[in-house]
Motif scaffolding. Structure first.
Motif, PDB file in Angstrom:
ATOM      1  N   ALA A  20      45.872  61.251  47.630  1.00 12.69           N
ATOM      2  CA  ALA A  20      45.160  60.550  46.562  1.00 12.69           C
ATOM      3  C   ALA A  20      46.162  59.983  45.568  1.00 12.69           C
ATOM      4  O   ALA A  20      47.321  60.415  45.503  1.00 12.69           O
ATOM      5  CB  ALA A  20      44.196  61.504  45.862  1.00 12.69           C
ATOM      6  N   SER A  21      45.714  59.022  44.809  1.00 12.03           N
ATOM      7  CA  SER A  21      46.528  58.460  43.736  1.00 12.03           C
ATOM      8  C   SER A  21      46.411  59.376  42.520  1.00 12.03           C
ATOM      9  O   SER A  21      45.304  59.656  42.053  1.00 12.03           O
ATOM     10  CB  SER A  21      46.049  57.048  43.395  1.00 12.03           C
ATOM     11  OG  SER A  21      46.795  56.512  42.327  1.00 12.03           O
ATOM     12  N   VAL A  22      47.547  59.861  42.036  1.00  7.86           N
ATOM     13  CA  VAL A  22      47.568  60.780  40.899  1.00  7.86           C
ATOM     14  C   VAL A  22      48.112  60.029  39.685  1.00  7.86           C
ATOM     15  O   VAL A  22      49.225  59.482  39.755  1.00  7.86           O
ATOM     16  CB  VAL A  22      48.448  62.011  41.198  1.00  7.86           C
ATOM     17  CG1 VAL A  22      48.461  62.966  40.006  1.00  7.86           C
ATOM     18  CG2 VAL A  22      47.964  62.724  42.451  1.00  7.86           C
ATOM     19  N   PRO A  23      47.363  59.958  38.584  1.00  4.26           N
ATOM     20  CA  PRO A  23      47.825  59.201  37.414  1.00  4.26           C
ATOM     21  C   PRO A  23      49.227  59.612  36.970  1.00  4.26           C
ATOM     22  O   PRO A  23      49.517  60.787  36.796  1.00  4.26           O
ATOM     23  CB  PRO A  23      46.783  59.564  36.333  1.00  4.26           C
ATOM     24  CG  PRO A  23      45.546  59.898  37.106  1.00  4.26           C
ATOM     25  CD  PRO A  23      46.032  60.550  38.373  1.00  4.26           C
ATOM     26  N   GLY A  24      50.094  58.618  36.836  1.00  2.00           N
ATOM     27  CA  GLY A  24      51.449  58.852  36.372  1.00  2.00           C
ATOM     28  C   GLY A  24      52.410  59.352  37.433  1.00  2.00           C
ATOM     29  O   GLY A  24      53.605  59.522  37.163  1.00  2.00           O
ATOM     30  N   LYS A  25      51.913  59.604  38.654  1.00  2.00           N
ATOM     31  CA  LYS A  25      52.770  60.166  39.700  1.00  2.00           C
ATOM     32  C   LYS A  25      52.786  59.359  40.985  1.00  2.00           C
ATOM     33  O   LYS A  25      53.637  59.584  41.844  1.00  2.00           O
ATOM     34  CB  LYS A  25      52.323  61.595  40.039  1.00  2.00           C
ATOM     35  CG  LYS A  25      52.431  62.590  38.911  1.00  2.00           C
ATOM     36  CD  LYS A  25      52.009  63.973  39.381  1.00  2.00           C
ATOM     37  CE  LYS A  25      52.093  65.007  38.292  1.00  2.00           C
ATOM     38  NZ  LYS A  25      51.672  66.350  38.767  1.00  2.00           N
ATOM     39  N   GLY A  26      51.844  58.462  41.171  1.00  2.00           N
ATOM     40  CA  GLY A  26      51.726  57.771  42.452  1.00  2.00           C
ATOM     41  C   GLY A  26      50.923  58.609  43.430  1.00  2.00           C
ATOM     42  O   GLY A  26      49.910  59.216  43.060  1.00  2.00           O
ATOM     43  N   ARG A  27      51.395  58.686  44.678  1.00  2.00           N
ATOM     44  CA  ARG A  27      50.684  59.478  45.678  1.00  2.00           C
ATOM     45  C   ARG A  27      50.813  60.968  45.409  1.00  2.00           C
ATOM     46  O   ARG A  27      51.821  61.425  44.856  1.00  2.00           O
ATOM     47  CB  ARG A  27      51.209  59.188  47.083  1.00  2.00           C
ATOM     48  CG  ARG A  27      50.986  57.797  47.603  1.00  2.00           C
ATOM     49  CD  ARG A  27      51.330  57.715  49.079  1.00  2.00           C
ATOM     50  NE  ARG A  27      52.670  58.218  49.381  1.00  2.00           N
ATOM     51  CZ  ARG A  27      53.119  58.465  50.606  1.00  2.00           C
ATOM     52  NH1 ARG A  27      52.323  58.284  51.649  1.00  2.00           N
ATOM     53  NH2 ARG A  27      54.358  58.901  50.810  1.00  2.00           N
ATOM     54  N   GLY A  28      49.836  61.711  45.848  1.00  2.00           N
ATOM     55  CA  GLY A  28      49.908  63.164  45.763  1.00  2.00           C
ATOM     56  C   GLY A  28      48.990  63.779  46.800  1.00  2.00           C
ATOM     57  O   GLY A  28      48.123  63.104  47.368  1.00  2.00           O
ATOM     58  N   LEU A  29      49.177  65.056  47.075  1.00  2.00           N
ATOM     59  CA  LEU A  29      48.335  65.774  48.025  1.00  2.00           C
ATOM     60  C   LEU A  29      47.322  66.591  47.237  1.00  2.00           C
ATOM     61  O   LEU A  29      47.689  67.345  46.326  1.00  2.00           O
ATOM     62  CB  LEU A  29      49.202  66.694  48.896  1.00  2.00           C
ATOM     63  CG  LEU A  29      48.570  67.182  50.205  1.00  2.00           C
ATOM     64  CD1 LEU A  29      48.313  66.005  51.153  1.00  2.00           C
ATOM     65  CD2 LEU A  29      49.458  68.211  50.876  1.00  2.00           C
ATOM     66  N   VAL A  30      46.036  66.433  47.599  1.00  2.00           N
ATOM     67  CA  VAL A  30      44.948  67.071  46.860  1.00  2.00           C
ATOM     68  C   VAL A  30      44.137  67.948  47.805  1.00  2.00           C
ATOM     69  O   VAL A  30      43.870  67.565  48.953  1.00  2.00           O
ATOM     70  CB  VAL A  30      44.042  66.001  46.207  1.00  2.00           C
ATOM     71  CG1 VAL A  30      42.836  66.640  45.528  1.00  2.00           C
ATOM     72  CG2 VAL A  30      44.841  65.179  45.198  1.00  2.00           C
ATOM     73  N   ALA A  31      43.753  69.129  47.332  1.00  2.00           N
ATOM     74  CA  ALA A  31      42.916  70.019  48.123  1.00  2.00           C
ATOM     75  C   ALA A  31      41.496  69.459  48.200  1.00  2.00           C
ATOM     76  O   ALA A  31      40.927  69.054  47.191  1.00  2.00           O
ATOM     77  CB  ALA A  31      42.893  71.413  47.502  1.00  2.00           C
ATOM     78  N   ALA A  32      40.953  69.425  49.416  1.00  2.00           N
ATOM     79  CA  ALA A  32      39.573  68.968  49.607  1.00  2.00           C
ATOM     80  C   ALA A  32      38.637  70.159  49.838  1.00  2.00           C
ATOM     81  O   ALA A  32      37.456  69.989  50.082  1.00  2.00           O
ATOM     82  CB  ALA A  32      39.497  68.001  50.785  1.00  2.00           C
ATOM     83  N   ARG A  33      39.212  71.358  49.786  1.00  2.00           N
ATOM     84  CA  ARG A  33      38.442  72.602  49.879  1.00  2.00           C
ATOM     85  C   ARG A  33      39.196  73.676  49.122  1.00  2.00           C
ATOM     86  O   ARG A  33      40.266  73.425  48.564  1.00  2.00           O
ATOM     87  CB  ARG A  33      38.257  73.019  51.339  1.00  2.00           C
ATOM     88  CG  ARG A  33      39.556  73.382  52.070  1.00  2.00           C
ATOM     89  CD  ARG A  33      39.278  74.039  53.400  1.00  2.00           C
ATOM     90  NE  ARG A  33      40.481  74.331  54.178  1.00  2.00           N
ATOM     91  CZ  ARG A  33      41.210  75.440  54.045  1.00  2.00           C
ATOM     92  NH1 ARG A  33      40.872  76.357  53.140  1.00  2.00           N
ATOM     93  NH2 ARG A  33      42.279  75.640  54.807  1.00  2.00           N
ATOM     94  N   SER A  34      38.656  74.869  49.081  1.00  2.00           N
ATOM     95  CA  SER A  34      39.333  75.965  48.392  1.00  2.00           C
ATOM     96  C   SER A  34      40.407  76.590  49.283  1.00  2.00           C
ATOM     97  O   SER A  34      40.247  76.658  50.503  1.00  2.00           O
ATOM     98  CB  SER A  34      38.319  77.041  47.991  1.00  2.00           C
ATOM     99  OG  SER A  34      37.366  76.514  47.095  1.00  2.00           O
TER     100      SER A  34
END
Length: 411
Positions: A20-34
Motif C-alpha cells: 500500500a501507499s504509506v503517507p510520507g514513505k511511499g510503498r509499504g507492507l500492510v497487514a490484511a489480517r491479524s
C-alpha cells in the motif's frame, strides 16, 4: 497497475498482506489480517546473495553453513558444504564459474562480495528470462527493477565508484549485453535495499537482496523483526498486529539516541518520523547517560565491577568483554561481564529483542559451565521466552536451545 505488481498483490493477499501507499514513505507492507507475536509475516529466499569473504571459505555459497566446505575446483572462488548445495546452485554457478575462470588472477582479486552479488543477480535474471529456472510473483527481476535507487541523491564520488564497478561487471560478463547506467543504479539499490544475512547469534555471514521484504519500511519502534535461517529471511511479529497495520522493522541499531539513529539512517535517504523520533528528549537523556564520553564512539557504558566507575564496552576494548574472556577461557570473568550487560540491554532494548534473548543465552551457557545450575536454568528459560518470538521455534538453533532447557529441567 503492471502485471507483475498485480501478481505480487495476489500472492501477498494469500499471506494476509498487501502493498500500500504509506503517507510520507511511499510503498509499504500492510497487514490484511491479524498476526500474533512470533508468527511469520513473510519469508523469502534471496533473489541474489553472496557470503562475506572475511576468511577464505568462510561459508557455503548456497546455504551459508560454515562446516565441511569444499572449493569449486574450476573457478576456485565458490565454496560449498556438500553436493546438495552445489547442485542447487549449479545452473547459476555454471555461468558464474565460466566467467570467473576466464579472469586473470589480478581481476579475480577484484571480486568483492558486492561485485559477486551483482554478477549473480544479472545471471539469475538471464536464466529466468530464458525459462532455465523458474520465477514467481515474489521471485522475479521486475521486483528488483521497482526498488528505489535514490541515485539522484548519491554524491559524485560514489557515482564514479558505481560507474567503475559497472565497468568491472562488464569485463566479467563480456558475452552479456549490459546497460552500464542500469548496473550503476542497481549498485545504488544494493546500498539502501540489500540486507546483511546473519546467523542465529547475529554474526554477519553475507549479503542478500530480498525484493519483497525490501518493501517493508523502517521504524525505531518496529512491530516486527527480520532474522535468518541459513540465507532464508523471516519477518516475525513482535507484538499483536491488527488488520490495516503497517509492518515495520528496524534498519539500524535502535539502542541509540535520536541523533545517532538519524545519522545511521542517512544511507537510506530518509528521516524517521516514528513516535520515538518525534517525542521529547527524556529517552535521549537516558541513552546519553549510557553513551561513551568520547563523542566519536557510539558505544555505551558498563559498570566497572567493584568500582564506582563505568567503562565503554566498545572503545576500551574492541569486542564485548565476555567474548575476550571466553577466548581466554576465563569463564568466571566472562560471566561477570555478561551479567553486568543484561540490565543495560533490558534498559535500552524492548522486551522482545534478539539482543536481550541472546545475552541471556550466553549467560546461561556460562552459568552451566561453571555449575551454577539453578541460575543457568533461569537464564536459558528467559532466553527461550524471548527468542521463541524473534527466532521462531523450528530452527535447529532453537530446537537445541529448547532441548538444553528441557534437559536441564529434568536434571
Amino acid at each position: 497497475m503492471a502485471a507483475w505488481a498485480e501478481q505480487l498483490q495476489r500472492e501477498l493477499a494469500g499471506r494476509g498482506l498487501a502493498v500500500a501507499s504509506v503517507p510520507g514513505k511511499g510503498r509499504g507492507l500492510v497487514a490484511a489480517r491479524s498476526f500474533f507475536p512470533g508468527e511469520v509475516i513473510i519469508c523469502q529466499e534471496p533473489y541474489a546473495s553472496t557470503p562475506n569473504r572475511i576468511s577464505v571459505g568462510s561459508s557455503c555459497d548456497h546455504c551459508f553453513a560454515s562446516g565441511n566446505l569444499r572449493k569449486c575446483s574450476v573457478c576456485r572462488v565458490a565454496w560449498y558444504c556438500g553436493s546438495v548445495c552445489q547442485k542447487e546452485e549449479w545452473k547459476l554457478h555454471q555461468l558464474e564459474c565460466q566467467a570467473i575462470s576466464a579472469l586473470t588472477e589480478e581481476r579475480k582479486k577484484m571480486l568483492t562480495p558486492t561485485i559477486r552479488l551483482m554478477v549473480k543477480l544479472i545471471l539469475r535474471r538471464k536464466l529466468q528470462s530464458e525459462k532455465a529456472i523458474p520465477s514467481s510473483a515474489t521471485d522475479n527481476y521486475d521486483l528488483v527493477d521497482a526498488l528505489e535507487s535514490h541515485i539522484s541523491k548519491v554524491d559524485d564520488n560514489q557515482l564514479v565508484l558505481y560507474a567503475q564497478m559497472a565497468n568491472l561487471v562488464q569485463l566479467i560478463l563480456p558475452s552479456i549485453e549490459l546497460d552500464l547506467k542500469e548496473i550503476a543504479h542497481t549498485f545504488s539499490k544494493f546500498a539502501c535495499n540489500a540486507h546483511t544475512i546473519c546467523d542465529p547469534e547475529l554474526r554477519p555471514l553475507g549479503t542478500g537482496l530480498f525484493p519483497a521484504i525490501s518493501i517493508i519500511n523502517h521504524s525505531c519502534v518496529p512491530n516486527a523483526v527480520l532474522l535468518f535461517e541459513g540465507r532464508t529471511a523471516y519477518v516475525r511479529a513482535l507484538q499483536p498486529l491488527s488488520s490495516n497495520t503497517e509492518v515495520s522493522i528496524s534498519y539500524i541499531e535502535t539502542a541509540a539516541t535520536t541523533l545517532k539513529r538519524h545519522n545511521d539512517l542517512k544511507q537510506y535517504f530518509f528521516t524517521c518520523t516514528c513516535p520515538r523520533c518525534i517525542k521529547d528528549s527524556e529517552e535521549d537523556a537516558l541513552l546519553e547517560g549510557y553513551r561513551c564520553k568520547d563523542q566519536k564512539c557510539d558505544g555505551f557504558l558498563l559498570p566497572d565491577s567493584g568500582k564506582k566507575a563505568y567503562t565503554c564496552q566498545k572503545c576500551s576494548i574492541s569486542r564485548d568483554e565476555e567474548e575476550i574472556y571466553m577466548e581466554l577461557q576465563d569463564w568466571q570473568t566472562a560471566l561477570m561481564y555478561c551479567r553486568l550487560t543484561i540490565p543495560v540491554y533490558e534498559r535500552v532494548y524492548p522486551p522482545f529483542h534478539p539482543m536481550v534473548g541472546l545475552q541471556f543465552y550466553t549467560c546461561g551457557k556460562l552459568e552451566w559451565l561453571l555449575e551454577y545450575t539453578e541460575d543457568a536454568l533461569k537464564s536459558l528459560t528467559r532466553a527461550a521466552d524471548v527468542l521463541r518470538i524473534t527466532h521462531g521455534t523450528q530452527s535447529q538453533f532453537m530446537k537445541e536451545l529448547f532441548g538444553i532447557v528441557d534437559l536441564r529441567t529434568a536434571v
